[in-house]
Structures are given as structure tokens and as C-alpha cells.
Design a protein around this motif. Structure first.
Motif, PDB file in Angstrom:
ATOM      1  N   ASP A   1       0.828  -1.207   0.000  1.00 25.55           N
ATOM      2  CA  ASP A   1       0.000   0.000   0.000  1.00 25.55           C
ATOM      3  C   ASP A   1       0.860   1.254   0.000  1.00 25.55           C
ATOM      4  O   ASP A   1       0.455   2.287  -0.537  1.00 25.55           O
ATOM      5  CB  ASP A   1      -0.911   0.013   1.231  1.00 25.55           C
ATOM      6  CG  ASP A   1      -1.897  -1.135   1.222  1.00 25.55           C
ATOM      7  OD1 ASP A   1      -2.859  -1.074   0.442  1.00 25.55           O
ATOM      8  OD2 ASP A   1      -1.678  -2.112   1.973  1.00 25.55           O
ATOM      9  N   ALA A   2       2.032   1.163   0.636  1.00 30.65           N
ATOM     10  CA  ALA A   2       2.881   2.343   0.776  1.00 30.65           C
ATOM     11  C   ALA A   2       4.335   1.928   0.880  1.00 30.65           C
ATOM     12  O   ALA A   2       4.658   0.783   1.218  1.00 30.65           O
ATOM     13  CB  ALA A   2       2.472   3.147   2.013  1.00 30.65           C
TER      14      ALA A   2
ATOM     15  N   THR B   1       7.980   3.298   2.639  1.00 32.86           N
ATOM     16  CA  THR B   1       8.630   4.197   3.592  1.00 32.86           C
ATOM     17  C   THR B   1      10.065   4.417   3.140  1.00 32.86           C
ATOM     18  O   THR B   1      10.804   3.462   2.912  1.00 32.86           O
ATOM     19  CB  THR B   1       8.625   3.591   5.002  1.00 32.86           C
ATOM     20  OG1 THR B   1       7.280   3.284   5.388  1.00 32.86           O
ATOM     21  CG2 THR B   1       9.225   4.544   6.014  1.00 32.86           C
TER      22      THR B   1
ATOM     23  N   VAL C   1       7.360   9.956  -5.855  1.00 38.88           N
ATOM     24  CA  VAL C   1       6.007  10.462  -6.078  1.00 38.88           C
ATOM     25  C   VAL C   1       5.789  10.726  -7.563  1.00 38.88           C
ATOM     26  O   VAL C   1       4.730  10.391  -8.124  1.00 38.88           O
ATOM     27  CB  VAL C   1       5.754  11.728  -5.244  1.00 38.88           C
ATOM     28  CG1 VAL C   1       4.444  12.401  -5.653  1.00 38.88           C
ATOM     29  CG2 VAL C   1       5.717  11.386  -3.751  1.00 38.88           C
TER      30      VAL C   1
ATOM     31  N   ASP D   1       5.368   7.406  -9.349  1.00 39.34           N
ATOM     32  CA  ASP D   1       4.058   6.836  -9.030  1.00 39.34           C
ATOM     33  C   ASP D   1       2.955   7.509  -9.835  1.00 39.34           C
ATOM     34  O   ASP D   1       2.073   6.834 -10.389  1.00 39.34           O
ATOM     35  CB  ASP D   1       3.788   6.985  -7.533  1.00 39.34           C
ATOM     36  CG  ASP D   1       2.409   6.505  -7.138  1.00 39.34           C
ATOM     37  OD1 ASP D   1       2.215   5.284  -7.035  1.00 39.34           O
ATOM     38  OD2 ASP D   1       1.520   7.355  -6.955  1.00 39.34           O
ATOM     39  N   GLN D   2       3.001   8.814  -9.922  1.00 32.47           N
ATOM     40  CA  GLN D   2       1.969   9.539 -10.654  1.00 32.47           C
ATOM     41  C   GLN D   2       2.072   9.296 -12.160  1.00 32.47           C
ATOM     42  O   GLN D   2       1.057   9.102 -12.833  1.00 32.47           O
ATOM     43  CB  GLN D   2       2.077  11.031 -10.339  1.00 32.47           C
ATOM     44  CG  GLN D   2       1.722  11.357  -8.896  1.00 32.47           C
ATOM     45  CD  GLN D   2       1.941  12.819  -8.548  1.00 32.47           C
ATOM     46  OE1 GLN D   2       2.580  13.565  -9.293  1.00 32.47           O
ATOM     47  NE2 GLN D   2       1.419  13.242  -7.404  1.00 32.47           N
TER      48      GLN D   2
ATOM     49  N   LEU E   1       0.571   3.927  -5.284  1.00 26.14           N
ATOM     50  CA  LEU E   1       1.267   3.794  -4.006  1.00 26.14           C
ATOM     51  C   LEU E   1       1.190   5.096  -3.204  1.00 26.14           C
ATOM     52  O   LEU E   1       1.054   6.176  -3.772  1.00 26.14           O
ATOM     53  CB  LEU E   1       2.739   3.451  -4.237  1.00 26.14           C
ATOM     54  CG  LEU E   1       3.048   2.053  -4.794  1.00 26.14           C
ATOM     55  CD1 LEU E   1       4.475   2.001  -5.309  1.00 26.14           C
ATOM     56  CD2 LEU E   1       2.817   0.995  -3.713  1.00 26.14           C
ATOM     57  N   SER E   2       1.294   4.955  -1.886  1.00 26.31           N
ATOM     58  CA  SER E   2       1.489   6.108  -1.015  1.00 26.31           C
ATOM     59  C   SER E   2       2.911   6.060  -0.474  1.00 26.31           C
ATOM     60  O   SER E   2       3.578   5.011  -0.528  1.00 26.31           O
ATOM     61  CB  SER E   2       0.488   6.086   0.144  1.00 26.31           C
ATOM     62  OG  SER E   2      -0.831   6.250  -0.330  1.00 26.31           O
ATOM     63  N   PHE E   3       3.386   7.189   0.060  1.00 21.12           N
ATOM     64  CA  PHE E   3       4.764   7.250   0.543  1.00 21.12           C
ATOM     65  C   PHE E   3       4.817   7.874   1.930  1.00 21.12           C
ATOM     66  O   PHE E   3       4.165   8.893   2.190  1.00 21.12           O
ATOM     67  CB  PHE E   3       5.632   8.043  -0.435  1.00 21.12           C
ATOM     68  CG  PHE E   3       5.708   7.393  -1.780  1.00 21.12           C
ATOM     69  CD1 PHE E   3       6.622   6.391  -2.028  1.00 21.12           C
ATOM     70  CD2 PHE E   3       4.826   7.764  -2.791  1.00 21.12           C
ATOM     71  CE1 PHE E   3       6.666   5.762  -3.272  1.00 21.12           C
ATOM     72  CE2 PHE E   3       4.865   7.151  -4.024  1.00 21.12           C
ATOM     73  CZ  PHE E   3       5.783   6.142  -4.269  1.00 21.12           C
TER      74      PHE E   3
ATOM     75  N   GLY F   1       4.226  15.477  -1.783  1.00 22.16           N
ATOM     76  CA  GLY F   1       3.152  14.545  -2.062  1.00 22.16           C
ATOM     77  C   GLY F   1       3.169  13.342  -1.151  1.00 22.16           C
ATOM     78  O   GLY F   1       2.340  12.432  -1.292  1.00 22.16           O
ATOM     79  N   ALA F   2       4.112  13.299  -0.200  1.00 22.17           N
ATOM     80  CA  ALA F   2       4.140  12.212   0.773  1.00 22.17           C
ATOM     81  C   ALA F   2       2.871  12.235   1.606  1.00 22.17           C
ATOM     82  O   ALA F   2       2.326  13.295   1.915  1.00 22.17           O
ATOM     83  CB  ALA F   2       5.365  12.340   1.671  1.00 22.17           C
ATOM     84  N   ALA F   3       2.402  11.048   1.988  1.00 21.16           N
ATOM     85  CA  ALA F   3       1.170  10.945   2.762  1.00 21.16           C
ATOM     86  C   ALA F   3       1.395  11.191   4.244  1.00 21.16           C
ATOM     87  O   ALA F   3       0.473  11.599   4.957  1.00 21.16           O
ATOM     88  CB  ALA F   3       0.559   9.557   2.564  1.00 21.16           C
TER      89      ALA F   3
END
Length: 273
Positions: A168-169, A171, A215, A218-219, A225-227, A246-248
Motif C-alpha cells: 500500500d505504501a 517508507t 512520487v 508513481d503519478q 502507491l502512497s509514501f 506529495g508524501a502521505a
């Protein structure tokens, strides 16, 4: 044994060079907010019977709006097969989820071990298989992958593509692995411990730049994905800079050792972060 060494400030200029060793400082850093250090802890762990109750206790202590991320790593020895490593990650994912983890983080990047688990993130195929094994056994909890410093675009893109759809993400970044020398030129942490993870204020530019690239990849590739950004965050303005990429979310590691009140101070200085 020595686990933590402050580094010579002159080494900041060489940090981006993965092949250039860094040297230990003569003494401690006077200002912990700009500490530049290396850690060599390995990944010691007690049996599940000891740490499973710790996870449950930590979960019980959470306040409103807090979540418990539990980090896991499969054991790799000289004779380990890939299926053994995958099975260990899968087993651990199920155990920590059952013990109370809200999210499971597979650590693919311990910077100071000699075995295969320290460099898994450099193998996109294996990283993807680990992500799927963890996801299949995490009981529906979000799956995070912790990775190290990847300075080049192609391997970063290959890794993100390999784990998309399973994790999902991601790190990033874990402490960059570098050779650490003592004043006499020998390994600062002793023979067999030539490499260690560099941490503190100095790694922020590396972390920020990698998050930006991740990011963007990913885009551009629609990976979904999230980061979670980590590395050198020691103040509100740095947390905000990470989020602006853009990190979550943002994590703090060694900075919270210097300053245990760091999280509350960041929220005080930037309530919107």
C-alpha cells in the motif's frame, strides 16, 4: 560493543557518494538538532513469546487518532533459500497483525547487516514477492515497505513497479549504508562491522529528493502507491517540505532520540502538519 558514533562534519559533503567512507568524529555533536551520526545495531530480536505481548501493550496505550505500525524482517542466513525468507515474512505478518498491529511494515533495508535481508530493496523481484507474501498474511492491514537510498531513477522505478498492487505504501529512506572509519583508518565499529547506517540532519536532502522522484514515478506510471517520508526530519519546516512533495505522512527516527518532544513541537509549530 559500540552501536552509535558521531561523524566528522567534513563528511557531509561526501554523503551522496555511496563508495566514499565517512570518518568518526573526535567527540559528540554539541547541537543535537544537527547531529550527524552512524548506527550499527544489526537486527537482534527475541522470540515471539517476548515481543507479541509488547505489541498488544503498545496497542492498548494508543490515544485517539493514533495507529500502531509494526516493522518485521525475515531472517536470512548463509543457507537460507528464497522460499524460507518469504515464509518467515509471511509468518511474521500474521503474528504482528494478530497481536494488534494496525499496519505491517516489511523492513527491506537494514543498512548494517551482512546477510541478504539488508539489501532486499535492491532486488525488485524479491521485494515484490515479499510484498505479496506479507499482504496475503497481514489480515487486511495496510502493508508498508521500508527501503533505503536509491540514487538512480531506473532502479527506483523498477522497485516501485514491482511492489505496486501488493504494498500500500513505501517508507523511505532508511539510513544510507556507508563504510565508517575510525581515526586510524580501521572500521569504527570493529572488524566485521565495516558498514553502518548514516542518520540525522545530514541525510534530509537525500531523503527529500528521493521522495520527490518516487512520487513523480508513481503519478506518471499510475502505480497507486502512497509514501511515508523519513530521513533528517528534525523540525516543522522539514516535515512540511516532505509533505509538500506529495508524501502521505512523515516519520522521525534519530531526531526523536535527541528530542523526545519532537512530535509535539512539530504540531505546535505547524498544527496543520
Amino acid at each position: 560493543p559500540t552501536n552509535w558514533i558521531f561523524l566528522d562534519e567534513a563528511g557531509r559533503a561526501d554523503l551522496a557518494d555511496m563508495d566514499k567512507p565517512l570518518r568518526a568524529a573526535n567527540g559528540p555533536q554539541r547541537d543535537p538538532d544537527i547531529a550527524f551520526a552512524a548506527g550499527s545495531f544489526g537486527m537482534p530480536s527475541s522470540a515471539p513469546a517476548h515481543w507479541e505481548p509488547d505489541i498488544a501493550a503498545a496497542k492498548a496505550a494508543l490515544g485517539p487518532g493514533q495507529a500502531l505500525i509494526v516493522s518485521i524482517v525475515g531472517t536470512a542466513g548463509p543457507d537460507s533459500r528464497e522460499e524460507d525468507i518469504l515464509a518467515d515474512f509471511a509468518d511474521l505478518a500474521g503474528r504482528v497483525r494478530a497481536a494488534g498491529a494496525d499496519a505491517v511494515e516489511a523492513n527491506l533495508s537494514c543498512p548494517n547487516v551482512g546477510a541478504r535481508e539488508g539489501e532486499v530493496f535492491r532486488d525488485p523481484g524479491l521485494s515484490g514477492r515479499i510484498a505479496r507474501a506479507v499482504s496475503d498474511n497481514a489480515g487486511g492491514a495496510p502493508v508498508l515497505l521500508k527501503v533505503g537510498h536509491i540514487p538512480d531513477e531506473a532502479p527506483l522505478r523498477a522497485l516501485l513497479r514491482a511492489v505496486a498492487g501488493a504494498a500500500d505504501a513505501v517508507t523511505m529512506i532508511n539510513a544510507p549504508s556507508r563504510r565508517i572509519l575510525a581515526a586510524d583508518g580501521g572500521p569504527a565499529f570493529g572488524p566485521g562491522r565495516e558498514r553502518a547506517g548514516v542518520m540525522g540532519d545530514a541525510i534530509f536532502p537525500l531523503a527529500l529528493e528521493q521522495i520527490r522522484r518516487a512520487v513523480a514515478i508513481d503519478q506518471a506510471d499510475g502505480l497507486g502507491l502512497s509514501f511515508l517520508a523519513v530521513g533528517g526530519v528534525n523540525a516543522a519546516e522539514r516535515a512540511r517540505a516532505m509533505l509538500d512533495t506529495g508524501a502521505a505522512a512523515v516519520q522521525c527516527a534519530s531526531a526523536a532520540v535527541w528530542n523526545p518532544f519532537l512530535a509535539s513541537e512539530i504540531k505546535r509549530d505547524a498544527p496543520d502538519v
